[in-house]
Design a protein around this motif. Structure first.
Motif, PDB file in Angstrom:
ATOM      1  N   PRO A  25       0.809  -1.227   0.000  1.00 49.97           N
ATOM      2  CA  PRO A  25       0.000   0.000   0.000  1.00 49.97           C
ATOM      3  C   PRO A  25       0.840   1.275   0.000  1.00 49.97           C
ATOM      4  N   ASP A  26       2.108   1.169   0.336  1.00 55.75           N
ATOM      5  CA  ASP A  26       2.982   2.346   0.360  1.00 55.75           C
ATOM      6  C   ASP A  26       3.708   2.576  -0.959  1.00 55.75           C
ATOM      7  N   LEU A  27       3.548   1.668  -1.922  1.00 52.27           N
ATOM      8  CA  LEU A  27       4.307   1.771  -3.171  1.00 52.27           C
ATOM      9  C   LEU A  27       3.925   3.005  -3.981  1.00 52.27           C
ATOM     10  N   GLN A  78       8.825  -3.977  -8.473  1.00 47.15           N
ATOM     11  CA  GLN A  78       7.639  -4.079  -7.643  1.00 47.15           C
ATOM     12  C   GLN A  78       6.336  -3.840  -8.403  1.00 47.15           C
ATOM     13  N   LEU A  79       6.231  -2.720  -9.064  1.00 45.72           N
ATOM     14  CA  LEU A  79       4.956  -2.327  -9.667  1.00 45.72           C
ATOM     15  C   LEU A  79       4.580  -3.183 -10.869  1.00 45.72           C
ATOM     16  N   LEU A 155      -4.551   1.732 -11.203  1.00 44.20           N
ATOM     17  CA  LEU A 155      -4.807   0.316 -11.466  1.00 44.20           C
ATOM     18  C   LEU A 155      -4.092  -0.604 -10.480  1.00 44.20           C
ATOM     19  N   TYR A 156      -3.184  -0.061  -9.714  1.00 43.46           N
ATOM     20  CA  TYR A 156      -2.448  -0.863  -8.730  1.00 43.46           C
ATOM     21  C   TYR A 156      -3.354  -1.050  -7.519  1.00 43.46           C
ATOM     22  N   GLN A 157      -3.928  -2.221  -7.400  1.00 41.66           N
ATOM     23  CA  GLN A 157      -4.883  -2.532  -6.358  1.00 41.66           C
ATOM     24  C   GLN A 157      -4.565  -3.902  -5.752  1.00 41.66           C
ATOM     25  N   PRO A 158      -5.039  -4.130  -4.520  1.00 35.01           N
ATOM     26  CA  PRO A 158      -4.870  -5.469  -3.959  1.00 35.01           C
ATOM     27  C   PRO A 158      -5.571  -6.501  -4.854  1.00 35.01           C
ATOM     28  N   VAL A 159      -5.077  -7.705  -4.855  1.00 35.97           N
ATOM     29  CA  VAL A 159      -5.570  -8.764  -5.742  1.00 35.97           C
ATOM     30  C   VAL A 159      -7.074  -8.952  -5.632  1.00 35.97           C
TER      31      VAL A 159
END
Length: 162
Positions: A25-27, A78-79, A155-159
């Motif tokens: 969540p900090d990325l 990471q991303l 678009l970077y969200q938890p699975v």
């Protein structure tokens, strides 16, 4: 006794692919903070050039290069692997491919600029050209970072949200 040419070949080594990184969540806040730092470093280089502090220009470009490489590595480590693994919608996959391609072009521009001025340090003779090229790099990088922020970061969200 079996013939030597009929002996069993050793099994090929197994290659284990590490799993994609977990959601962090900090990325995104960290990446956005890095965007601010990168652009601030280039503005510092611009000001040093305007002031005729050419040694500071070279040092600033080196600091920028280190920060830029670290930022790119974070995205690549990471991303992007996380998103490639978990992106389900075709529209998102298309966007990811498109942004990756344009990112490569921006990276080539930035790296070419840095290589050129590492080999040809700034002086009174090339100051105007340097200024024009620096303005171009700032504009291209600003556009690129804005595009990442508005298109990719959301678009970077938890699975479980995909």
């Amino acid at each position: 006794m079996p013939f030597p040419f009929f002996s069993r070949r050793p099994a090929p080594p197994t290659v284990t692919v590490p799993p994609p990184p977990a959601y962090d969540p900090d990325l995104i806040p960290a990446l956005q903070s890095e965007h601010t730092v990168l652009l601030a470093l280039l503005q510092q280089v611009r000001q040093a050039a305007k002031d005729g502090r050419y040694l500071d220009v070279n040092a600033g470009l080196q600091r920028f290069e280190i920060a830029y490489k670290a930022h790119q590595q974070r995205k690549e480590r990471q991303l992007l692997p996380y998103m490639e693994q978990h992106m389900q919608l075709e529209q998102g996959k298309t966007l990811l491919r498109s942004l990756s391609g344009s990112s490569t072009l921006t990276e080539r521009s930035v790296q070419g600029f840095l290589r050129h001025y590492a080999a040809s340090p700034i002086s009174d003779l090339n100051l105007k050209r340097f200024g024009r090229e620096l303005d171009g790099i700032i504009a291209e990088l600003s556009h690129r970072l804005d595009t990442e922020t508005t298109s990719l970061h959301g678009l970077y969200q938890p699975v479980h949200l995909y």
